[in-house]
Design a protein around this motif. Structure first.
Motif, PDB file in Angstrom:
ATOM      1  N   LEU A   1     -61.370  56.159 -71.942  1.00  0.00           N
ATOM      2  CA  LEU A   1     -62.969  55.128 -72.502  1.00  0.00           C
ATOM      3  C   LEU A   1     -63.657  54.696 -73.663  1.00  0.00           C
ATOM      4  O   LEU A   1     -64.314  54.037 -72.437  1.00  0.00           O
ATOM      5  CB  LEU A   1     -63.448  57.276 -73.261  1.00  0.00           C
ATOM      6  N   SER A   2     -62.542  54.057 -73.816  1.00  0.00           N
ATOM      7  CA  SER A   2     -62.507  52.542 -74.552  1.00  0.00           C
ATOM      8  C   SER A   2     -62.247  51.231 -73.897  1.00  0.00           C
ATOM      9  O   SER A   2     -62.807  50.802 -74.439  1.00  0.00           O
ATOM     10  CB  SER A   2     -61.124  52.657 -75.410  1.00  0.00           C
ATOM     11  N   MET A   3     -61.430  51.874 -72.683  1.00  0.00           N
ATOM     12  CA  MET A   3     -61.024  50.625 -71.839  1.00  0.00           C
ATOM     13  C   MET A   3     -63.103  50.200 -70.651  1.00  0.00           C
ATOM     14  O   MET A   3     -63.380  49.186 -70.614  1.00  0.00           O
ATOM     15  CB  MET A   3     -60.322  50.898 -70.932  1.00  0.00           C
ATOM     16  N   TYR A   4     -63.041  51.763 -70.672  1.00  0.00           N
ATOM     17  CA  TYR A   4     -65.129  51.011 -70.314  1.00  0.00           C
ATOM     18  C   TYR A   4     -65.889  50.655 -71.076  1.00  0.00           C
ATOM     19  O   TYR A   4     -66.913  49.993 -70.683  1.00  0.00           O
ATOM     20  CB  TYR A   4     -64.945  52.668 -69.623  1.00  0.00           C
ATOM     21  N   ALA A   5     -65.400  51.313 -71.956  1.00  0.00           N
ATOM     22  CA  ALA A   5     -66.046  51.391 -73.687  1.00  0.00           C
ATOM     23  C   ALA A   5     -66.430  48.984 -73.185  1.00  0.00           C
ATOM     24  O   ALA A   5     -67.440  48.081 -73.624  1.00  0.00           O
ATOM     25  CB  ALA A   5     -66.053  51.560 -74.916  1.00  0.00           C
ATOM     26  N   GLN A   6     -65.030  48.917 -73.314  1.00  0.00           N
ATOM     27  CA  GLN A   6     -64.279  47.379 -73.539  1.00  0.00           C
ATOM     28  C   GLN A   6     -65.988  46.725 -72.329  1.00  0.00           C
ATOM     29  O   GLN A   6     -66.183  45.210 -73.007  1.00  0.00           O
ATOM     30  CB  GLN A   6     -63.110  46.910 -73.418  1.00  0.00           C
ATOM     31  N   THR A   7     -66.073  46.937 -71.566  1.00  0.00           N
ATOM     32  CA  THR A   7     -66.393  46.192 -70.430  1.00  0.00           C
ATOM     33  C   THR A   7     -67.867  46.226 -70.504  1.00  0.00           C
ATOM     34  O   THR A   7     -68.815  46.299 -69.426  1.00  0.00           O
ATOM     35  CB  THR A   7     -66.149  46.781 -69.539  1.00  0.00           C
ATOM     36  N   ARG A   8     -68.737  47.314 -71.338  1.00  0.00           N
ATOM     37  CA  ARG A   8     -69.794  47.487 -71.672  1.00  0.00           C
ATOM     38  C   ARG A   8     -70.261  48.596 -70.250  1.00  0.00           C
ATOM     39  O   ARG A   8     -71.356  48.797 -69.683  1.00  0.00           O
ATOM     40  CB  ARG A   8     -70.832  46.641 -71.922  1.00  0.00           C
ATOM     41  N   ALA A   9     -69.548  48.919 -69.134  1.00  0.00           N
ATOM     42  CA  ALA A   9     -69.670  50.080 -68.009  1.00  0.00           C
ATOM     43  C   ALA A   9     -70.644  51.823 -69.373  1.00  0.00           C
ATOM     44  O   ALA A   9     -71.432  52.624 -68.205  1.00  0.00           O
ATOM     45  CB  ALA A   9     -68.484  50.137 -67.523  1.00  0.00           C
ATOM     46  N   LEU A  10     -69.697  51.636 -69.838  1.00  0.00           N
ATOM     47  CA  LEU A  10     -70.372  52.673 -71.014  1.00  0.00           C
ATOM     48  C   LEU A  10     -70.501  52.111 -72.208  1.00  0.00           C
ATOM     49  O   LEU A  10     -69.845  51.914 -72.988  1.00  0.00           O
ATOM     50  CB  LEU A  10     -69.637  54.717 -70.685  1.00  0.00           C
ATOM     51  N   SER A  11     -71.437  53.570 -72.955  1.00  0.00           N
ATOM     52  CA  SER A  11     -71.089  53.068 -74.534  1.00  0.00           C
ATOM     53  C   SER A  11     -70.251  54.862 -75.370  1.00  0.00           C
ATOM     54  O   SER A  11     -70.548  55.172 -75.064  1.00  0.00           O
ATOM     55  CB  SER A  11     -72.694  53.139 -75.321  1.00  0.00           C
ATOM     56  N   LEU A  12     -69.283  55.104 -76.023  1.00  0.00           N
ATOM     57  CA  LEU A  12     -69.144  55.728 -77.303  1.00  0.00           C
ATOM     58  C   LEU A  12     -70.080  55.819 -78.038  1.00  0.00           C
ATOM     59  O   LEU A  12     -70.169  56.944 -78.751  1.00  0.00           O
ATOM     60  CB  LEU A  12     -67.952  55.170 -77.730  1.00  0.00           C
ATOM     61  N   SER A  13     -70.950  55.403 -78.386  1.00  0.00           N
ATOM     62  CA  SER A  13     -72.069  55.708 -79.265  1.00  0.00           C
ATOM     63  C   SER A  13     -73.875  55.689 -79.181  1.00  0.00           C
ATOM     64  O   SER A  13     -73.796  56.169 -79.880  1.00  0.00           O
ATOM     65  CB  SER A  13     -71.755  54.899 -80.406  1.00  0.00           C
ATOM     66  N   ARG A  14     -73.523  56.278 -77.710  1.00  0.00           N
ATOM     67  CA  ARG A  14     -74.588  56.379 -77.370  1.00  0.00           C
ATOM     68  C   ARG A  14     -75.289  57.884 -76.735  1.00  0.00           C
ATOM     69  O   ARG A  14     -73.758  58.620 -76.711  1.00  0.00           O
ATOM     70  CB  ARG A  14     -75.170  55.914 -75.754  1.00  0.00           C
ATOM     71  N   PRO A  15     -75.897  58.468 -76.844  1.00  0.00           N
ATOM     72  CA  PRO A  15     -75.723  60.667 -76.895  1.00  0.00           C
ATOM     73  C   PRO A  15     -75.333  60.533 -75.457  1.00  0.00           C
ATOM     74  O   PRO A  15     -75.613  59.346 -74.395  1.00  0.00           O
ATOM     75  CB  PRO A  15     -77.363  60.671 -76.562  1.00  0.00           C
ATOM     76  N   ILE A  16     -74.680  61.817 -75.342  1.00  0.00           N
ATOM     77  CA  ILE A  16     -74.008  61.709 -74.158  1.00  0.00           C
ATOM     78  C   ILE A  16     -75.059  62.086 -72.536  1.00  0.00           C
ATOM     79  O   ILE A  16     -74.982  62.009 -71.127  1.00  0.00           O
ATOM     80  CB  ILE A  16     -73.726  63.427 -74.283  1.00  0.00           C
ATOM     81  N   THR A  17     -76.171  62.885 -73.368  1.00  0.00           N
ATOM     82  CA  THR A  17     -77.811  62.360 -72.029  1.00  0.00           C
ATOM     83  C   THR A  17     -78.098  61.729 -71.055  1.00  0.00           C
ATOM     84  O   THR A  17     -78.991  61.677 -70.677  1.00  0.00           O
ATOM     85  CB  THR A  17     -79.284  63.238 -72.991  1.00  0.00           C
ATOM     86  N   THR A  18     -77.644  60.662 -72.178  1.00  0.00           N
ATOM     87  CA  THR A  18     -77.477  59.015 -70.984  1.00  0.00           C
ATOM     88  C   THR A  18     -76.970  58.837 -70.200  1.00  0.00           C
ATOM     89  O   THR A  18     -77.873  58.449 -69.304  1.00  0.00           O
ATOM     90  CB  THR A  18     -77.139  57.399 -72.112  1.00  0.00           C
ATOM     91  N   TYR A  19     -76.010  59.190 -70.217  1.00  0.00           N
ATOM     92  CA  TYR A  19     -75.288  59.769 -69.095  1.00  0.00           C
ATOM     93  C   TYR A  19     -75.209  61.387 -68.359  1.00  0.00           C
ATOM     94  O   TYR A  19     -74.826  61.241 -67.156  1.00  0.00           O
ATOM     95  CB  TYR A  19     -73.930  59.650 -69.123  1.00  0.00           C
ATOM     96  N   LEU A  20     -75.515  62.296 -69.224  1.00  0.00           N
ATOM     97  CA  LEU A  20     -75.839  63.095 -68.592  1.00  0.00           C
ATOM     98  C   LEU A  20     -76.605  63.665 -68.945  1.00  0.00           C
ATOM     99  O   LEU A  20     -77.310  64.864 -69.763  1.00  0.00           O
ATOM    100  CB  LEU A  20     -74.441  64.449 -68.495  1.00  0.00           C
ATOM    101  N   PRO A  21     -77.904  63.848 -68.312  1.00  0.00           N
ATOM    102  CA  PRO A  21     -79.200  64.387 -68.797  1.00  0.00           C
ATOM    103  C   PRO A  21     -79.439  65.827 -69.214  1.00  0.00           C
ATOM    104  O   PRO A  21     -80.409  66.344 -69.855  1.00  0.00           O
ATOM    105  CB  PRO A  21     -79.747  63.894 -67.690  1.00  0.00           C
ATOM    106  N   ASP A  22     -78.619  66.310 -68.417  1.00  0.00           N
ATOM    107  CA  ASP A  22     -78.734  67.984 -69.040  1.00  0.00           C
ATOM    108  C   ASP A  22     -77.481  68.874 -69.753  1.00  0.00           C
ATOM    109  O   ASP A  22     -77.718  69.710 -69.617  1.00  0.00           O
ATOM    110  CB  ASP A  22     -78.151  68.764 -67.094  1.00  0.00           C
ATOM    111  N   PHE A  23     -77.038  67.841 -70.499  1.00  0.00           N
ATOM    112  CA  PHE A  23     -75.817  68.201 -71.407  1.00  0.00           C
ATOM    113  C   PHE A  23     -76.573  69.394 -72.375  1.00  0.00           C
ATOM    114  O   PHE A  23     -77.891  68.438 -72.515  1.00  0.00           O
ATOM    115  CB  PHE A  23     -75.540  66.480 -72.306  1.00  0.00           C
ATOM    116  N   THR A  24     -76.178  70.001 -72.427  1.00  0.00           N
ATOM    117  CA  THR A  24     -76.805  70.802 -73.316  1.00  0.00           C
ATOM    118  C   THR A  24     -75.744  71.913 -74.050  1.00  0.00           C
ATOM    119  O   THR A  24     -75.149  72.704 -73.465  1.00  0.00           O
ATOM    120  CB  THR A  24     -77.590  71.738 -72.705  1.00  0.00           C
TER     121      THR A  24
END
Length: 473
Positions: free
Chosen positions: A78-101
């Motif tokens: 996950l840190s590797m993907y964050a390094q390439t900005r493919a995802l962020s460790l600090s953005r809400p989970i709902t950014t990637y999984l809108p149904d996260f509850t």
């Protein structure tokens, strides 16, 4: 003892041997050991028996389940993907999984991967759900919304959780369309040539040189951890895990010179973010962080059924110690097995001799998990009517349980497990449950509606929160 590499002399070999003998649960406990100094492998050996019945010994190539030491691999990819900005460790989970509850609305809307990876989600373990149930990662993800959180704990307390780490891996799978295992394989294992590191139970037991599981002298069946893979699925050897630790000591550079992750993102993994509760040990992203003789120690333990690991390094000193064992670490051994072995090895490495004054950072004994009591079962009451209780009961998070009469007694079935219910008094029973290489005696309480008929049963499957209530269908 079978020594593969020994650059520290016979005195160190004796220190290792004595350290194991001083705290091993039983004689000849199987242990694979690897030690790094100045960032390089300087000692690797096997001790004890990997198969007691056959008298087969451990060597540095013996494969063990590493349990929760897997979590650092999930944090790394996950840190590797964050390094390439493919995802962020600090953005809400709902950014990637809108149904996260989650049960708590604030957690649903604001929880991040950093919250999950640093164990501050406010969700107690709920380990019985994934251990006892047949649920896949996707099904566990869906059931999160029904699991009780500890009030006020979100972002305020350390609550170790396997399911949430699994969800971090699930997010990555959804984001990339690639299985977590394949990502770890291509991003970490292949570049590091960790060819003996695998994921499945079939891979583990298919290796003739694998360690059988034990709890003292009793055999413990090895378990398939596929449904929580990102939290605890990896199997490895002392030598392969030494290569893994060497990556951290080399600041993210593989042996062939390839930079797998930049030092900033690597350092973030072992920066303490969540106090585990003692003010001295913290949880980073897949690693515990503490102090050892004034120096940083980064470590993680791991308990799979019948196997226990201690994986550690000192980033400012070029030191690392890996211990893989085939003895189950029960609650009374936490901080002792195999951590006290590492304690002695670091004492010698840092001081040139054993001072006996060095202490590894402590970890809290888990207060969450399945409820268990020591009350004796009562004899069957005269007014006991089994038919009052038979039927199907359901909870939206934990699923279904059936209660029926089999073998002359009242029994409860949870998917593929069948357990006897022993009467206590009134509508209270005891259920004998075997899980996590441990026998639990769990209270089961049936409740009656206003009409006097049984309408639900309650089981304390997670001690930190209220009993799980299964409604009669």
């Amino acid at each position: 003892m079978e020594v593969h590499t020994s650059l520290l002399g016979s005195a160190f070999e004796q220190v290792v041997r004595d350290a194991i003998a001083s705290v091993q649960p039983v004689a000849d406990s199987g242990v694979g050991v690897a030690v790094l100094k100045d960032g390089k492998l300087c000692f690797a050996a096997g001790f004890g028996l990997r198969d007691r019945e056959a008298g087969r010994t451990v060597d540095p190539y013996t494969r063990f389940a590493i349990g929760s030491a897997t979590k650092a691999f999930t944090s790394m990819v996950l840190s590797m993907y964050a390094q390439t900005r493919a995802l962020s460790l600090s953005r809400p989970i709902t950014t990637y999984l809108p149904d996260f509850t989650m049960q708590e609305a604030r957690a649903s809307g604001s929880m991040t991967l950093e919250d999950i990876l640093s164990q501050r989600t406010g969700l107690p373990r709920h380990d019985a759900l994934w251990y006892l149930g047949p649920y896949t990662r996707a099904q566990l993800y869906y059931r999160l919304r029904y699991l009780m959180q500890l009030p006020g704990a979100y972002r305020n307390a350390f609550l170790y959780n396997n399911i949430m780490y699994t969800m971090a891996g699930h997010l990555l799978e959804c984001r990339t369309g690639t299985k977590w295992e394949d990502i770890v394989q291509t991003r970490i294992l292949d570049p590091l040539a960790m060819t003996a590191t695998t994921f499945t139970l079939a891979d583990l037991v298919g290796d003739p040189n694998h360690a059988k599981g034990y709890k003292k002298l009793d055999g413990v069946p090895l378990k398939d951890f596929d449904n929580i893979g990102p939290a605890g699925e990896i199997n490895s050897t002392a030598l392969d895990m030494a290569t893994w630790i060497q990556l951290f000591l080399a600041k993210g550079v593989a042996p062939d010179g390839t930079v797998l992750i930049d030092p900033t993102n690597l350092e973030r993994m072992y920066t303490g973010l969540t106090d585990v509760g003692n003010g001295t040990t913290f949880y980073g992203l897949g690693w515990y962080v503490g102090r050892l003789q004034g120096h940083r120690l980064v470590f993680h333990d791991g308990t799979a059924d019948g196997n226990t690991a201690y994986v550690s390094f000192m980033p400012d000193d070029g030191l690392g110690v890996v211990l893989l064992t085939n003895q189950h670490c029960t609650d009374d051994l936490i901080g002792i097995w195999p951590g006290k072995v590492a304690e002695r090895l670091y004492d010698y490495l840092l001081n040139g001799h054993l001072t006996g004054t060095l202490r590894i950072p402590s970890l809290p004994v888990p207060r969450d998990g399945i409820e268990t009591v020591s009350l004796p079962a009562a004899t069957t009451p005269a007014d006991f009517s089994p038919n009052d209780y038979t039927g199907l009961y359901s909870d939206p998070g934990y699923g279904d349980m059936a209660v029926g009469l089999w073998g002359g007694g009242l029994r409860i079935i949870d998917y593929d497990r069948e357990m006897a219910l022993q009467p206590l008094s009134g509508d209270q029973f005891l259920m004998s449950l075997h899980a996590f290489a441990t026998d639990f005696r769990v209270p089961v309480v049936f409740h009656r509606g206003s009409d006097g008929d049984v309408d639900s049963l309650a089981i304390r499957l997670e001690r930190r929160v209220d009993a799980i209530v299964f409604r009669r269908r």
